[in-house]
Scaffold this motif. Structure first.
Motif, PDB file in Angstrom:
ATOM      1  N   ASP A  26       2.026  13.138 -13.528  1.00  0.00           N
ATOM      2  CA  ASP A  26       1.606  14.450 -13.014  1.00  0.00           C
ATOM      3  C   ASP A  26       0.082  14.508 -13.002  1.00  0.00           C
ATOM      4  N   GLU A  27      -0.471  14.351 -11.823  1.00  0.00           N
ATOM      5  CA  GLU A  27      -1.933  14.255 -11.717  1.00  0.00           C
ATOM      6  C   GLU A  27      -2.647  15.598 -11.853  1.00  0.00           C
ATOM      7  N   TYR A  28      -1.896  16.699 -11.955  1.00  0.00           N
ATOM      8  CA  TYR A  28      -2.577  17.983 -12.140  1.00  0.00           C
ATOM      9  C   TYR A  28      -3.241  18.051 -13.519  1.00  0.00           C
ATOM     10  N   PRO A  38      -5.377  -1.782 -12.649  1.00  0.00           N
ATOM     11  CA  PRO A  38      -6.026  -0.557 -12.183  1.00  0.00           C
ATOM     12  C   PRO A  38      -5.025   0.434 -11.612  1.00  0.00           C
ATOM     13  N   TRP A  39      -5.356   1.681 -11.678  1.00  0.00           N
ATOM     14  CA  TRP A  39      -4.505   2.698 -11.052  1.00  0.00           C
ATOM     15  C   TRP A  39      -4.467   2.476  -9.545  1.00  0.00           C
ATOM     16  N   GLN A  40      -5.627   2.180  -8.958  1.00  0.00           N
ATOM     17  CA  GLN A  40      -5.657   1.875  -7.525  1.00  0.00           C
ATOM     18  C   GLN A  40      -6.227   0.468  -7.353  1.00  0.00           C
ATOM     19  N   GLY A  66       3.867  18.308  -5.260  1.00  0.00           N
ATOM     20  CA  GLY A  66       2.643  17.987  -4.508  1.00  0.00           C
ATOM     21  C   GLY A  66       2.541  16.516  -4.152  1.00  0.00           C
ATOM     22  N   SER A  67       3.453  15.717  -4.665  1.00  0.00           N
ATOM     23  CA  SER A  67       3.542  14.311  -4.233  1.00  0.00           C
ATOM     24  C   SER A  67       4.918  14.126  -3.618  1.00  0.00           C
ATOM     25  N   THR A  68       4.982  13.365  -2.545  1.00  0.00           N
ATOM     26  CA  THR A  68       6.282  13.153  -1.891  1.00  0.00           C
ATOM     27  C   THR A  68       7.223  12.334  -2.777  1.00  0.00           C
ATOM     28  N   LEU A  69       6.670  11.702  -3.806  1.00  0.00           N
ATOM     29  CA  LEU A  69       7.530  10.925  -4.713  1.00  0.00           C
ATOM     30  C   LEU A  69       8.424  11.856  -5.537  1.00  0.00           C
ATOM     31  N   SER A  70       7.965  13.093  -5.687  1.00  0.00           N
ATOM     32  CA  SER A  70       8.598  13.988  -6.640  1.00  0.00           C
ATOM     33  C   SER A  70      10.026  14.372  -6.267  1.00  0.00           C
ATOM     34  N   ALA A  95      -5.419   6.834   4.797  1.00  0.00           N
ATOM     35  CA  ALA A  95      -5.302   7.627   3.573  1.00  0.00           C
ATOM     36  C   ALA A  95      -5.251   6.711   2.358  1.00  0.00           C
ATOM     37  N   TYR A  96      -5.853   7.176   1.310  1.00  0.00           N
ATOM     38  CA  TYR A  96      -5.911   6.390   0.062  1.00  0.00           C
ATOM     39  C   TYR A  96      -6.432   4.987   0.317  1.00  0.00           C
ATOM     40  N   ARG A  97      -7.109   4.822   1.456  1.00  0.00           N
ATOM     41  CA  ARG A  97      -7.858   3.589   1.749  1.00  0.00           C
ATOM     42  C   ARG A  97      -7.013   2.314   1.683  1.00  0.00           C
ATOM     43  N   SER A 150       3.347  21.273 -12.794  1.00  0.00           N
ATOM     44  CA  SER A 150       3.218  19.840 -12.529  1.00  0.00           C
ATOM     45  C   SER A 150       3.166  19.567 -11.040  1.00  0.00           C
ATOM     46  N   LYS A 151       2.389  18.570 -10.694  1.00  0.00           N
ATOM     47  CA  LYS A 151       2.337  18.140  -9.295  1.00  0.00           C
ATOM     48  C   LYS A 151       3.631  17.418  -8.939  1.00  0.00           C
ATOM     49  N   GLN A 152       4.154  16.659  -9.911  1.00  0.00           N
ATOM     50  CA  GLN A 152       5.315  15.817  -9.604  1.00  0.00           C
ATOM     51  C   GLN A 152       6.071  15.504 -10.886  1.00  0.00           C
ATOM     52  N   ALA A 153       7.230  14.914 -10.704  1.00  0.00           N
ATOM     53  CA  ALA A 153       8.057  14.567 -11.849  1.00  0.00           C
ATOM     54  C   ALA A 153       7.263  13.720 -12.841  1.00  0.00           C
ATOM     55  N   PRO A 166       0.820  -1.214   0.000  1.00  0.00           N
ATOM     56  CA  PRO A 166       0.000   0.000   0.000  1.00  0.00           C
ATOM     57  C   PRO A 166       0.857   1.269   0.000  1.00  0.00           C
ATOM     58  N   ALA A 167       0.427   2.252  -0.750  1.00  0.00           N
ATOM     59  CA  ALA A 167       1.197   3.498  -0.861  1.00  0.00           C
ATOM     60  C   ALA A 167       1.397   4.165   0.496  1.00  0.00           C
ATOM     61  N   ARG A 168       0.446   4.010   1.414  1.00  0.00           N
ATOM     62  CA  ARG A 168       0.519   4.727   2.687  1.00  0.00           C
ATOM     63  C   ARG A 168       0.743   3.782   3.863  1.00  0.00           C
ATOM     64  N   ILE A 177      -3.230   0.187  -3.431  1.00  0.00           N
ATOM     65  CA  ILE A 177      -1.919  -0.083  -4.021  1.00  0.00           C
ATOM     66  C   ILE A 177      -1.837   0.639  -5.350  1.00  0.00           C
ATOM     67  N   PHE A 178      -0.831   1.490  -5.506  1.00  0.00           N
ATOM     68  CA  PHE A 178      -0.654   2.307  -6.712  1.00  0.00           C
ATOM     69  C   PHE A 178       0.630   1.872  -7.427  1.00  0.00           C
ATOM     70  N   TRP A 179       1.232   2.806  -8.139  1.00  0.00           N
ATOM     71  CA  TRP A 179       2.493   2.529  -8.828  1.00  0.00           C
ATOM     72  C   TRP A 179       3.696   2.734  -7.911  1.00  0.00           C
ATOM     73  N   ASP A 180       3.439   3.129  -6.642  1.00  0.00           N
ATOM     74  CA  ASP A 180       4.535   3.484  -5.731  1.00  0.00           C
ATOM     75  C   ASP A 180       5.540   2.349  -5.536  1.00  0.00           C
ATOM     76  N   GLU A 181       5.110   1.136  -5.833  1.00  0.00           N
ATOM     77  CA  GLU A 181       6.020  -0.015  -5.785  1.00  0.00           C
ATOM     78  C   GLU A 181       7.300   0.246  -6.573  1.00  0.00           C
TER      79      GLU A 181
HETATM   80  C1  BGC Z   1       0.617  10.748  -6.325  1.00  0.00           C
HETATM   81  C2  BGC Z   1       0.724   9.403  -7.003  1.00  0.00           C
HETATM   82  C3  BGC Z   1       0.908   8.336  -5.949  1.00  0.00           C
HETATM   83  C4  BGC Z   1      -0.212   8.399  -4.933  1.00  0.00           C
HETATM   84  C5  BGC Z   1      -0.032   7.402  -3.827  1.00  0.00           C
HETATM   85  C6  BGC Z   1      -0.498  10.708  -5.297  1.00  0.00           C
HETATM   86  O1  BGC Z   1      -0.535  11.914  -4.606  1.00  0.00           O
HETATM   87  O2  BGC Z   1       0.343  11.751  -7.249  1.00  0.00           O
HETATM   88  O3  BGC Z   1       1.806   9.402  -7.894  1.00  0.00           O
HETATM   89  O4  BGC Z   1       0.911   7.086  -6.548  1.00  0.00           O
HETATM   90  O5  BGC Z   1      -0.237   9.679  -4.361  1.00  0.00           O
HETATM   91  O6  BGC Z   1       1.156   7.620  -3.146  1.00  0.00           O
END
Ligand code: BGC
Length: 802
Positions: free
Chosen positions: A493-495, A401-403, A663-667, A348-350, A616-619, A340-342, A353-357
């Motif tokens: 970039d989710e913006y 899926p994205w999530q 705007g994302s900590t991944l950035s 958060a984000y329930r 952009s929100k992120q890279a 899980p991303a969080r 599982i996203f692409w954060d892997e």
């Molecule tokens: C980011 C995504 C990330 C998700 C979960 C979002 O804010 O834009 O890239 O996968 O958070 O961490």
């Protein structure tokens, strides 16, 4: 602060939610936030216990429509332990004056300790030390110990140890308008022999049953016999009470051992039966603690990364490793859970599982690749759902899926609330099809690091072929461009989810997505060289892969369109039409908003739309430089007939850096990485920001809702791969260490294709030592010179001259 201890030295109610997240204890099977034992959800405290992969779906009527969300369930609280003086209120920090406070997680042993001294309204002073852990040794067990000392009083107190099933998901304020009660409490009771209490809960949709049993023992100056315990029940709540006579300055000890089982467990008969047996048989606190600490010691031997720099850097890196290992462990392996991303640290984000892997797996690949394999199997098992999603959307292959949550259905929310405006707005981020490239990339990275051909052959190849089929069917031919293109997607970039002023969602030719699609097709084309031809034939037959289809993959790999801002380069356009967007007045937002990280929310609340701006929100484009070496990028671009030189990288960074809000900590992970060689100072700044993401909650309120595992593991991976210049390219392991100025020394162990080796690096030299158990010779390329290592060999390489 010691670098193994993560502590807080004072009681600050406003920080409690953040501290609870960072003091979460878990073992990969379940996790419990660092809430105080005597607390309940009251606006300051938020106890939470989450089961890895413990989801439930609920429907909600909101903004005129019915929506369904799948949540990570907050299960019954096993923590409750408190006391009171006769006829008074139960103890709570808000009821007393805190004289001394210290809370500390010992990262080395996985123990949370809280030391308190407080004075109540009758001027009684009491000291309390609580210690607890979630066993890394026995995944179903957790234990706590309270030592309570009356400093200036004597007399009776009533102790209450309970299991609380009256729990709803209330951890994220902006979800509170949605349905949030997931549990039915089906049973509560106490053992006939009075040894324990138990509670059984079941989720109301997924029908996952969890049983908890708690054994409480009291000892000290005036031990109380078990027969004096009284059991009290109210709806969804079971407690064991005892009256104890306290003597001034004599400590009493209360020990609570808890067992947790669920209907998802393997090798069980029935959860309640197992929980009861387990708690009955469990050893005492000290013995359990010893075994738990021993297992942590073994984990650290594999996973520690030693960095001599600022004390904070070392400590936070360890905190990050600690939380990763609490989220995924041998106890989650085989349980069919994703990453899980969080974390399992909040709601958060329930728990999705996203692409954060993509930012996390490398750390595991080089240490416990068995865990990565297991996490990839989470994806493999969800291929049927991904195939269905592709078919329903009109594509071939599998569309992940994205999530993702329980069964691999798309779990992205379709509307979300902007807390700045209070409005519910459509959420089109699910169009991030690049998740599919991330899954394939993760298969490749795992295979590269481990050389596990069996996995690739049986599972990995099928995932990759299905994703290749998906990309191929999503790709269309443009007569006008005389190239292939991908339309209607969203990049990292989710913006940017649509063109301003249009109704249709998605963008055309997101450069990152297009290049990643090509990379996946190239991987699929390479698979016949990597695994046995019979398996390839089987998979081609099973997945209906024909020669014309394979030819199409080859064609796309030559003619995919990549947009550039200027047709001759060198700046890659984030997506087609990006150049038409307006420049944002960054100074205006930097001045007016302390936190301009979520520009999308700020602009929406002003009636504007972030889609209109080059912000952009992120890279996004820069992700390419994060994932691929310069050599690989040159190879990919030249295959497509585009000119790309190493200098282009700097020009792209220079263009996108000032247009990114992080705007994302991944950035900042990505920015720190791509700047590491060209601008060490800025890179260090981004690295430090990434390190502080959670410990300082830099997004102002997101960490209380859960850790950011991508940034946590990504920051450690920066040390592991970026600072060491570690790359696997064309089956060769390359190292080219360049330490940031502020790192004087670092040391880590890595496992490459079954061979452990250690690296010790200073600004001046690299010392590489092969483990004594090596069976083969391994060639390692250090700054262009290949050295062959045999078992036990140690070689030293000077670093200064480059
Ligand atoms: C980011 C995504 C990330 C998700 C979960 C979002 O804010 O834009 O890239 O996968 O958070 O961490």
């Amino acid at each position: 602060m010691e670098d193994w201890k993560f502590s807080y030295e004072n009681w600050v109610p406003e920080e409690q939610a953040l501290r609870e997240t960072l003091c979460t204890l878990g073992n990969g099977y379940f996790a419990t936030r660092g809430a105080a034992e005597e607390s309940s959800a009251d606006g300051i405290n938020y106890p939470g216990t989450y089961l890895a992969g413990g989801y439930n779906r609920l429907k909600s009527d909101i903004a005129g429509r019915t929506i369904e969300n799948e949540d990570l369930v907050n299960w019954p609280n096993w923590l409750p332990l408190t006391f009171r003086h006769p006829k008074e209120k139960w103890f709570g920090l808000s009821e007393v004056t805190v004289v001394y406070f210290k809370q500390e997680v010992d990262l080395k042993t996985g123990v949370l300790t809280r030391q308190l001294r407080f004075r109540d309204k009758s001027n009684r002073e009491t000291s309390l030390t609580s210690r607890r852990f979630v066993s890394m040794d026995q995944p179903h067990l957790a234990a706590m110990l309270w030592e309570l000392t009356p400093e200036n009083w004597s007399g009776p107190i009533e102790i209450r140890s309970a299991l609380d099933g009256n729990i709803c998901n209330l951890g994220v304020a902006r979800y509170r308008q949605l349905s949030n009660c997931h549990l039915n409490i089906t049973e509560t009771g106490e053992a006939e022999n009075h040894n324990f209490i138990y509670l059984v809960a079941e989720t109301n949709q997924s029908r996952v049953r969890m049983a908890m049993a708690a054994r409480t023992r009291i000892s000290g100056s005036l031990p109380t016999d078990c027969s004096e315990y009284v059991y009290k029940k109210r709806k969804g709540f079971i407690a064991q009470h005892a009256i104890v006579n306290c003597e001034k300055q004599q400590s009493i000890r209360v020990e609570k051992v808890v067992a947790v089982y669920t209907s998802r467990d393997l090798a069980i008969s029935e959860p309640a039966l197992e929980a009861k047996n387990s708690v009955e048989r469990a050893a005492g606190f000290s013995e359990l603690l010893e075994e738990h600490s021993r297992v942590w010691g073994l984990l650290w031997k594999r996973c520690d990364v030693i960095v001599s720099s600022t004390e904070r850097t070392q400590q936070v890196l360890r905190l990050h490793i600690f939380h990763l290992l609490q989220t995924v462990s041998v106890h989650s392996a085989g349980m069919d859970v994703g990453l899980p991303a969080r974390g399992w640290h909040g709601e958060a984000y329930r728990g999705h599982i996203f692409w954060d892997e993509l930012f996390i797996f490398s750390f595991l690949n080089f240490r416990i690749p068995e865990l990565t394999r297991d996490l990839l199997m989470y994806r493999y098992r969800r291929l049927p759902e991904a195939r269905l999603a592709a078919r329903e959307a009109g594509y071939r292959g599998a569309m992940f899926p994205w999530q993702s949550g329980s069964n691999g259905r798309e779990e992205s929310q379709i509307i979300h609330m902007n807390p700045k405006s209070g409005r519910w707005i459509p959420d089109n981020t699910f169009r991030q099809r690049h998740i599919n490239a991330a899954v394939a990339y993760n298969v490749w990275q795992y295979y590269q690091t481990t050389n596990n051909v069996t996995f690739l052959s049986w599972y990995g190849a099928e995932i990759v072929f299905e994703i290749a089929l998906f990309w191929s069917s999503l790709t269309t031919w443009s007569e006008e461009k005389q190239r292939f293109e991908i339309k209607g997607v969203v990049g990292p970039d989710e913006y940017h989810t649509q063109y301003p002023g249009t109704d249709s969602t998605g963008l055309n030719n997101n450069a990152y997505t297009n290049l990643m699609a090509v990379w996946v097709l190239q991987f699929a084309l390479k698979l016949p060289d990597l695994i046995h031809y019979e398996r390839i034939e089987e998979l081609y037959a099973k997945l209906h892969i024909s020669e014309p289809e394979v030819q199409r993959w080859r064609d796309i790999c030559k003619l995919m369109f990549i947009p550039f801002l200027d047709p001759v380069g060198p700046v890659i356009s984030q997506f087609e039409g990006y150049e038409k967007l307006q420049e944002l007045d960054w100074n205006k937002y930097r001045k007016t908003e302390d936190d301009m990280l979520r520009l999308d929310r700020i602009l929406e609340s002003e009636g504007d739309d972030v889609n209109r701006y080059k912000a952009s929100k992120q890279a996004d484009v820069l992700m390419l430089f994060y994932l691929f070496s310069t050599e690989k990028l040159i190879e990919l671009f030249s295959m497509l007939g585009y000119r790309f030189t190493p200098e282009c990288i700097a020009e792209n960074i220079a263009y996108y850096e000032p247009r990114t809000s992080h705007g994302s900590t991944l950035s900042t992970i990505v920015h720190a990485w791509v700047l590491a060689r060209s601008d060490r100072k800025r890179s260090w700044g981004d690295f430090q920001t990434a390190l502080l993401s959670d410990v300082e909650d830099i997004q102002g309120g997101t960490t209380p809702e859960g850790i950011h595992l991508g940034a946590m593991a990504g920051s450690v991976d920066l040390v592991q791969r970026c600072f060491t210049g570690l790359v696997i390219y064309n089956d060769e392991l390359l190292l080219n260490p360049v330490l940031p100025d502020k790192i004087y020394y670092m040391e880590l162990r890595l496992k490459y294709r079954e061979h452990w080796f250690s690296l010790r690096i200073t600004q001046e030299k690299l010392v590489l030592a092969a483990d004594k158990e090596w069976t083969d010779e391994i060639a390692i390329n250090i700054r262009g010179t290949v050295t062959r290592f045999k078992a036990g060999e140690v070689h030293e390489f000077p670093l200064k001259q480059s």
